[in-house]
Design an enzyme around this catalytic site. Structure first.
Site, PDB file in Angstrom:
ATOM      1  N   ARG A  75       7.269   0.061   1.976  1.00 14.21           N
ATOM      2  CA  ARG A  75       7.100  -1.059   2.911  1.00 14.21           C
ATOM      3  C   ARG A  75       5.934  -1.941   2.513  1.00 14.21           C
ATOM      4  O   ARG A  75       4.981  -1.479   1.903  1.00 14.21           O
ATOM      5  CB  ARG A  75       6.919  -0.561   4.342  1.00 14.21           C
TER       6      ARG A  75
ATOM      7  N   LYS B 121      -3.153   4.708   6.506  1.00 12.06           N
ATOM      8  CA  LYS B 121      -3.377   5.093   7.900  1.00 12.06           C
ATOM      9  C   LYS B 121      -3.098   6.578   8.058  1.00 12.06           C
ATOM     10  O   LYS B 121      -2.088   7.070   7.569  1.00 12.06           O
ATOM     11  CB  LYS B 121      -2.393   4.350   8.804  1.00 12.06           C
TER      12      LYS B 121
ATOM     13  N   ARG C 269       0.820  -1.206   0.000  1.00 19.22           N
ATOM     14  CA  ARG C 269       0.000   0.000   0.000  1.00 19.22           C
ATOM     15  C   ARG C 269       0.856   1.258   0.000  1.00 19.22           C
ATOM     16  O   ARG C 269       0.459   2.291  -0.498  1.00 19.22           O
ATOM     17  CB  ARG C 269      -0.906  -0.020   1.240  1.00 19.22           C
ATOM     18  N   TYR C 270       2.028   1.197   0.633  1.00 15.87           N
ATOM     19  CA  TYR C 270       2.942   2.336   0.704  1.00 15.87           C
ATOM     20  C   TYR C 270       4.178   1.982  -0.119  1.00 15.87           C
ATOM     21  O   TYR C 270       4.564   0.820  -0.178  1.00 15.87           O
ATOM     22  CB  TYR C 270       3.351   2.597   2.156  1.00 15.87           C
TER      23      TYR C 270
ATOM     24  N   CYS D  40      -3.572 -18.141  14.299  1.00 14.79           N
ATOM     25  CA  CYS D  40      -3.169 -17.453  15.522  1.00 14.79           C
ATOM     26  C   CYS D  40      -3.337 -18.427  16.687  1.00 14.79           C
ATOM     27  O   CYS D  40      -4.054 -19.419  16.577  1.00 14.79           O
ATOM     28  CB  CYS D  40      -4.055 -16.237  15.794  1.00 14.79           C
TER      29      CYS D  40
ATOM     30  N   ARG E  13      -9.041  -9.197   9.796  1.00 15.48           N
ATOM     31  CA  ARG E  13      -8.929 -10.223   8.741  1.00 15.48           C
ATOM     32  C   ARG E  13      -9.731 -11.457   9.094  1.00 15.48           C
ATOM     33  O   ARG E  13      -9.333 -12.576   8.782  1.00 15.48           O
ATOM     34  CB  ARG E  13      -7.458 -10.591   8.514  1.00 15.48           C
TER      35      ARG E  13
ATOM     36  N   CYS F 166     -11.082  -9.198  14.844  1.00 19.70           N
ATOM     37  CA  CYS F 166     -10.008  -9.245  13.845  1.00 19.70           C
ATOM     38  C   CYS F 166     -10.426  -8.593  12.536  1.00 19.70           C
ATOM     39  O   CYS F 166     -11.498  -8.853  12.005  1.00 19.70           O
ATOM     40  CB  CYS F 166      -9.618 -10.699  13.578  1.00 19.70           C
TER      41      CYS F 166
ATOM     42  N   CYS G 222      -9.111 -13.417  17.764  1.00 22.85           N
ATOM     43  CA  CYS G 222      -9.767 -12.217  18.285  1.00 22.85           C
ATOM     44  C   CYS G 222     -11.077 -12.014  17.544  1.00 22.85           C
ATOM     45  O   CYS G 222     -11.119 -12.060  16.313  1.00 22.85           O
ATOM     46  CB  CYS G 222      -8.873 -11.000  18.072  1.00 22.85           C
TER      47      CYS G 222
ATOM     48  N   ASP H   4     -11.449  -1.011  12.495  1.00 22.23           N
ATOM     49  CA  ASP H   4     -11.775  -1.022  11.071  1.00 22.23           C
ATOM     50  C   ASP H   4     -13.252  -1.350  10.880  1.00 22.23           C
ATOM     51  O   ASP H   4     -13.903  -1.904  11.755  1.00 22.23           O
ATOM     52  CB  ASP H   4     -10.912  -2.075  10.352  1.00 22.23           C
TER      53      ASP H   4
ATOM     54  N   ASP I 209      -7.291   3.703   9.884  1.00 19.10           N
ATOM     55  CA  ASP I 209      -6.941   3.107   8.597  1.00 19.10           C
ATOM     56  C   ASP I 209      -8.115   3.415   7.679  1.00 19.10           C
ATOM     57  O   ASP I 209      -9.226   2.918   7.901  1.00 19.10           O
ATOM     58  CB  ASP I 209      -6.735   1.592   8.760  1.00 19.10           C
TER      59      ASP I 209
HETATM   60  C1  LIG Z   1      -0.102  -0.480   8.816  1.00 22.24           C
HETATM   61  C2  LIG Z   1       0.481  -0.920   7.553  1.00 22.24           C
HETATM   62  C3  LIG Z   1       1.849  -0.771   7.309  1.00 22.24           C
HETATM   63  C4  LIG Z   1       2.814  -0.195   8.305  1.00 22.24           C
HETATM   64  O1  LIG Z   1       2.503   1.122   8.614  1.00 22.24           O
HETATM   65  P1  LIG Z   1       3.471   1.961   9.570  1.00 22.24           P
HETATM   66  O2  LIG Z   1       2.725   3.264   9.723  1.00 22.24           O
HETATM   67  O3  LIG Z   1       4.778   2.115   8.872  1.00 22.24           O
HETATM   68  O4  LIG Z   1       3.608   1.217  10.859  1.00 22.24           O
HETATM   69  C5  LIG Z   1       2.336  -1.179   6.086  1.00 22.24           C
HETATM   70  N1  LIG Z   1       1.525  -1.700   5.151  1.00 22.24           N
HETATM   71  C6  LIG Z   1       0.196  -1.855   5.358  1.00 22.24           C
HETATM   72  C7  LIG Z   1      -0.629  -2.424   4.270  1.00 22.24           C
HETATM   73  C8  LIG Z   1      -0.360  -1.477   6.572  1.00 22.24           C
HETATM   74  O5  LIG Z   1      -1.670  -1.661   6.795  1.00 22.24           O
END
Ligand SMILES: *Cc1c(COP(=O)(O)O)cnc(C)c1O
Length: 344
Positions: free
Chosen positions: A94, A313, A90-91, A103, A112, A110, A107, A269, A306
């Site tokens: 990362r 987020k 998504r970013y 798990c 998911r 959850c 939960c 969520d 989110d």
């Molecule tokens: C939360 C999340 C992250 C990590 O977010 P940070 O703000 O860097 O902790 C990375 N990818 C996805 C898809 C997420 O939901």
């Protein structure tokens, strides 16, 4: 078999046992467990006090999960944002890497719940995810999640971490886990030694209530921190569980004492089957305002939402200031208005 594997095997897998113990009707709980998976470890089950208990609400099925709530099954659009098995990208820098389908305890809230505890993640899927990361140089930070990555054996986990560490552009590895809370026996010296050979490696735990910070969980966190692993904590703001300032103040202070720094407080969520846990945004904002000024900054997480559809987020902050003409008026933690002499 190791102690933790034994404990996992002895987990409750039917809500009937919980219902019997506390004298509640099992049938409605079992109907929910047919749709959404159920499991509670012996350690977590020992902490439950009864049906109104904030810990009970987190792990024992509730008929409210089957209500027609009109919410989406995949509120963050993770399945669509997935370029390879288990990868949510998504970013730019990362990825979220879902390496496990299970798990120790499930939960009820959850995000998911559409998939966790239902489908196993195969090793060939994990390898395909690693190939994607290797072929995507922009990815600097890999966040292992699931399911819970620490439910895997040391051997499989080591194999995944070794393969990730061989990728030159992967700088940071993170693991998201609730196992220090639910199955603290899993955090063995052997696991910690193995993890410490993959630094920089960060772990985010998932404590939601002060009563989850047991001596056993504290020892598990001490072993992880002792292996040089920086610990953060992600808490989900849950109606009827922890949506009160004194509860979260107590939780965040206890977390600091076990060296798990509060990282995020998550707005729930919009997940189908978990709508009964939702709180209004104003609740989280009020709590954040009440914490600031009365609690060490180290103990205060960022309140994040989110955004629906996987838009990312974002942090939400209480209102602290206003521009009135060219005058800046800021509010102190006590609510006093202070004129701030700004500069051009
Ligand atoms: C939360 C999340 C992250 C990590 O977010 P940070 O703000 O860097 O902790 C990375 N990818 C996805 C898809 C997420 O939901």
């Amino acid at each position: 078999m190791e102690l933790w594997q034994q404990q996992l095997k002895e987990s409750l897998v039917s809500p009937r046992q919980a219902a019997l113990r506390f004298g509640v009707d099992a049938a409605p709980l079992e109907r929910v467990a047919e749709i959404y998976p159920f499991r509670v470890t012996p350690h977590y089950f020992r902490l439950l006090q009864g049906p109104l208990d904030p810990l009970w609400k987190q792990v024992i099925p509730d008929p409210a999960e089957l209500a027609e709530d009109g919410l989406p099954v995949d509120p963050l659009n993770e399945d669509e944002l997935s370029p390879a098995p288990g990868i949510v990208h998504r970013y730019p820098d990362r990825v979220l890497f879902l390496v496990s389908g299970a798990c120790a305890s499930y939960c009820r809230f959850c995000t998911r719940k559409r998939r966790v505890g239902r489908a196993q993640v195969s090793f060939s899927e994990v390898l395909a995810g690693i190939d994607y990361i290797a072929a995507t140089p922009a990815v600097r930070d890999v966040l292992l999640s699931g399911g819970d990555p620490l439910i895997m054996s040391d051997m499989v986990l080591r194999e995944i971490l070794q393969r990730l560490r061989r990728i030159p552009h992967v700088e940071v590895i993170r693991i998201g886990t609730r196992i220090p809370v639910t199955l603290p026996e899993r955090i063995t010296e052997g696991l910690c030694r193995m993890l410490s050979s993959f630094h920089p490696l960060f772990i985010n735990t998932h404590f939601n209530h002060p009563r989850e910070v047991t001596p056993e969980a504290a020892e598990a966190c001490a072993r992880l921190a002792g292996a040089g692993i920086p610990l953060g904590n992600q808490t989900v703001l849950l109606r009827g569980v922890n949506d009160a300032t004194p509860v979260l103040r107590d939780l965040f202070l206890r977390l600091l004492k076990i060296r798990a720094r509060p990282y995020y407080l998550h707005q729930m969520d919009l997940t189908r089957g978990a709508g009964h846990f939702r709180t209004p945004l104003s609740c989280g904002l009020r709590i954040m305002a009440e914490l600031r000024g009365t609690l060490s900054g180290l103990a205060i997480p960022t309140f994040v939402v989110d955004l629906p559809g996987g838009k990312g987020k974002i942090p939400l902050l209480p209102e602290y200031g206003a521009l009135r003409g060219n005058q800046v008026v800021l509010r102190s933690p006590c609510g006093e208005e202070v004129v701030y002499p700004d500069i051009e």
